[in-house]
Write an enzyme that holds these catalytic residues in place. Structure first.
Site, PDB file in Angstrom:
ATOM      1  N   SER A 144     -25.472  69.155  -7.290  1.00 20.44           N
ATOM      2  CA  SER A 144     -24.960  67.787  -7.354  1.00 20.44           C
ATOM      3  C   SER A 144     -26.131  66.832  -7.550  1.00 20.44           C
ATOM      4  O   SER A 144     -27.240  67.079  -7.067  1.00 20.44           O
ATOM      5  CB  SER A 144     -24.249  67.424  -6.052  1.00 20.44           C
ATOM      6  OG  SER A 144     -23.943  66.034  -6.025  1.00 20.44           O
ATOM      7  N   TYR A 158     -24.370  67.280   2.795  1.00 22.88           N
ATOM      8  CA  TYR A 158     -23.943  67.849   1.509  1.00 22.88           C
ATOM      9  C   TYR A 158     -25.101  67.812   0.515  1.00 22.88           C
ATOM     10  O   TYR A 158     -25.386  68.808  -0.166  1.00 22.88           O
ATOM     11  CB  TYR A 158     -22.757  67.036   0.999  1.00 22.88           C
ATOM     12  CG  TYR A 158     -22.334  67.295  -0.433  1.00 22.88           C
ATOM     13  CD1 TYR A 158     -21.521  68.386  -0.742  1.00 22.88           C
ATOM     14  CD2 TYR A 158     -22.718  66.432  -1.456  1.00 22.88           C
ATOM     15  CE1 TYR A 158     -21.120  68.608  -2.049  1.00 22.88           C
ATOM     16  CE2 TYR A 158     -22.318  66.647  -2.764  1.00 22.88           C
ATOM     17  CZ  TYR A 158     -21.515  67.737  -3.057  1.00 22.88           C
ATOM     18  OH  TYR A 158     -21.121  67.954  -4.348  1.00 22.88           O
TER      19      TYR A 158
HETATM   20  P1  NAP Z   1     -12.412  70.332  -5.907  1.00 20.82           P
HETATM   21  O1  NAP Z   1     -11.627  69.685  -6.985  1.00 20.82           O
HETATM   22  O2  NAP Z   1     -12.261  69.859  -4.502  1.00 20.82           O
HETATM   23  O3  NAP Z   1     -12.134  71.919  -5.971  1.00 20.82           O
HETATM   24  C1  NAP Z   1     -12.757  72.740  -5.028  1.00 20.82           C
HETATM   25  C2  NAP Z   1     -12.515  74.191  -5.378  1.00 20.82           C
HETATM   26  O4  NAP Z   1     -13.266  74.986  -4.449  1.00 20.82           O
HETATM   27  C3  NAP Z   1     -11.068  74.622  -5.245  1.00 20.82           C
HETATM   28  O5  NAP Z   1     -10.833  75.645  -6.156  1.00 20.82           O
HETATM   29  C4  NAP Z   1     -11.001  75.149  -3.815  1.00 20.82           C
HETATM   30  O6  NAP Z   1      -9.976  76.124  -3.616  1.00 20.82           O
HETATM   31  C5  NAP Z   1     -12.361  75.800  -3.710  1.00 20.82           C
HETATM   32  N1  NAP Z   1     -12.854  75.889  -2.348  1.00 20.82           N
HETATM   33  C6  NAP Z   1     -13.041  74.904  -1.439  1.00 20.82           C
HETATM   34  N2  NAP Z   1     -13.501  75.403  -0.293  1.00 20.82           N
HETATM   35  C7  NAP Z   1     -13.610  76.741  -0.466  1.00 20.82           C
HETATM   36  C8  NAP Z   1     -13.999  77.816   0.368  1.00 20.82           C
HETATM   37  N3  NAP Z   1     -14.370  77.628   1.655  1.00 20.82           N
HETATM   38  N4  NAP Z   1     -13.969  79.066  -0.149  1.00 20.82           N
HETATM   39  C9  NAP Z   1     -13.562  79.276  -1.421  1.00 20.82           C
HETATM   40  N5  NAP Z   1     -13.190  78.306  -2.259  1.00 20.82           N
HETATM   41  C10 NAP Z   1     -13.202  77.055  -1.773  1.00 20.82           C
HETATM   42  O7  NAP Z   1     -13.974  70.266  -6.203  1.00 20.82           O
HETATM   43  P2  NAP Z   1     -14.798  69.874  -7.548  1.00 20.82           P
HETATM   44  O8  NAP Z   1     -15.007  68.419  -7.565  1.00 20.82           O
HETATM   45  O9  NAP Z   1     -14.233  70.559  -8.730  1.00 20.82           O
HETATM   46  O10 NAP Z   1     -16.214  70.509  -7.144  1.00 20.82           O
HETATM   47  C11 NAP Z   1     -16.678  71.731  -7.699  1.00 20.82           C
HETATM   48  C12 NAP Z   1     -18.163  71.804  -7.417  1.00 20.82           C
HETATM   49  O11 NAP Z   1     -18.809  70.695  -8.048  1.00 20.82           O
HETATM   50  C13 NAP Z   1     -18.519  71.709  -5.931  1.00 20.82           C
HETATM   51  O12 NAP Z   1     -19.587  72.585  -5.639  1.00 20.82           O
HETATM   52  C14 NAP Z   1     -18.971  70.268  -5.767  1.00 20.82           C
HETATM   53  O13 NAP Z   1     -19.877  70.113  -4.719  1.00 20.82           O
HETATM   54  C15 NAP Z   1     -19.622  70.024  -7.116  1.00 20.82           C
HETATM   55  N6  NAP Z   1     -19.729  68.612  -7.467  1.00 20.82           N
HETATM   56  C16 NAP Z   1     -18.628  67.848  -7.651  1.00 20.82           C
HETATM   57  C17 NAP Z   1     -18.782  66.510  -7.987  1.00 20.82           C
HETATM   58  C18 NAP Z   1     -17.605  65.597  -8.197  1.00 20.82           C
HETATM   59  O14 NAP Z   1     -17.813  64.371  -8.279  1.00 20.82           O
HETATM   60  N7  NAP Z   1     -16.394  66.090  -8.308  1.00 20.82           N
HETATM   61  C19 NAP Z   1     -20.064  65.967  -8.122  1.00 20.82           C
HETATM   62  C20 NAP Z   1     -21.162  66.789  -7.932  1.00 20.82           C
HETATM   63  C21 NAP Z   1     -20.983  68.113  -7.609  1.00 20.82           C
HETATM   64  P3  NAP Z   1      -8.452  75.685  -3.166  1.00 20.82           P
HETATM   65  O15 NAP Z   1      -7.804  75.103  -4.404  1.00 20.82           O
HETATM   66  O16 NAP Z   1      -7.822  76.964  -2.743  1.00 20.82           O
HETATM   67  O17 NAP Z   1      -8.596  74.670  -2.072  1.00 20.82           O
END
Ligand code: NAP
Length: 250
Positions: A144, A158
């Site tokens: 991130s 985080y």
């Molecule tokens: P999201 O929409 O909240 O989706 C999270 C995903 O991770 C879902 O598939 C969820 O499964 C799964 N998950 C959550 N906790 C888990 C666990 N304990 N074990 C296994 N799977 C788990 O998140 P996102 O925004 O796409 O984020 C994806 C990655 O990008 C993350 O690492 C996040 O830190 C990073 N990121 C995101 C952003 C942003 O602005 N969105 C920015 C920087 C970095 P379920 O559907 O079963 O809950």
């Protein structure tokens, strides 16, 4: 040509789901993990199949080593090969200052975002490294931009967990460079997914978008394209890179 196999953690929603679809469009088969949301994972399986790929969804909590071992065993049993790992699953917590953190919060944050990613990287190296009889491959860590910015007043924990992922990227890339494995990270900025609501800020993207130099949030697809490029043979000399995808918010 035989399709390669990618394991994408946390691919039932958001960036992981977009990566699964983008990978399928570019000729990959996909194993996707998720925590709870079976219905969403099933929809991603259908989307991958729609694009001609094979897909397998496996429930596996990133915080549980035994479940991660079972996830990799499922990859072995179903496809018998692994060519890329995307360490994407990740969580935020509610906005809080460091002065208010509990140890339980810190342990959850590092267990899912950092230790789980290390365990997955370990298992991927054991399968892909030429030193272990593998054929080489790629690891992409989803870090991130918070690892650069520190996320003060929001979630420094985080940011620190993602900072650890960045350092793992640098070190592991050098450790396995001569064993046919490339290791890179993407550092997304403000991306429109459910993660913000899970941290109690459903309006976070709209609220903060004006502060991004490009004046908008990004989409999961815009991150997915970079991840799939880093997984693929189109980036053969790229390893140990931390690619910021944040609309200029550095
Ligand atoms: P999201 O929409 O909240 O989706 C999270 C995903 O991770 C879902 O598939 C969820 O499964 C799964 N998950 C959550 N906790 C888990 C666990 N304990 N074990 C296994 N799977 C788990 O998140 P996102 O925004 O796409 O984020 C994806 C990655 O990008 C993350 O690492 C996040 O830190 C990073 N990121 C995101 C952003 C942003 O602005 N969105 C920015 C920087 C970095 P379920 O559907 O079963 O809950």
């Amino acid at each position: 040509m035989q399709r390669k196999v990618a394991l994408i953690t946390g691919a039932s929603r958001g960036i992981g789901a977009a990566t699964a679809v983008c990978a399928a469009q570019q000729g990959w088969n996909v194993v996707l993990s998720y925590q709870h949301n079976h219905a969403a994972a099933h929809r991603v399986v259908q989307a991958v199949e729609h694009h001609g790929g094979q897909a397998l969804a496996v429930q596996a909590d990133m915080a549980d080593e035994a479940q991660l071992m079972a996830l990799f065993a499922a990859v072995d049993a179903h496809f018998g090969q692994l060519d890329a790992l995307v360490n994407n699953a990740g969580v935020v917590d509610v906005a809080q200052k460091v002065a208010d953190y509990s140890v339980a919060r810190l342990e959850r944050m590092f267990r899912i975002n950092t230790i789980g990613a290390f365990v997955c990287a370990r298992e991927a190296v054991r399968r892909m490294s030429t030193a272990h009889g593998g054929r080489g491959g790629a690891i992409v860590n989803v870090s991130s931009i918070a690892a650069r910015l520190g996320a003060p007043g929001q979630y420094v924990d985080y940011a620190a967990a993602k900072g650890a992922l960045d350092v793992m990227t640098l070190g592991l890339a050098k450790e396995v460079a001569a064993e046919g494995i490339r290791v890179n990270a993407v550092r997304p900025g403000l991306i429109a997914t459910d993660i913000h609501a899970s941290g109690g800020q459903p309006d976070r993207v709209q609220r903060l978008a004006p502060h991004v130099p490009m004046q908008r949030g990004g989409s999961a697809h815009e991150v997915a394209q970079a991840i799939v490029w880093l997984m693929s043979d189109a980036s053969p000399y790229t390893t140990g890179s931390l690619l910021d995808i944040s609309g200029g918010n550095l």
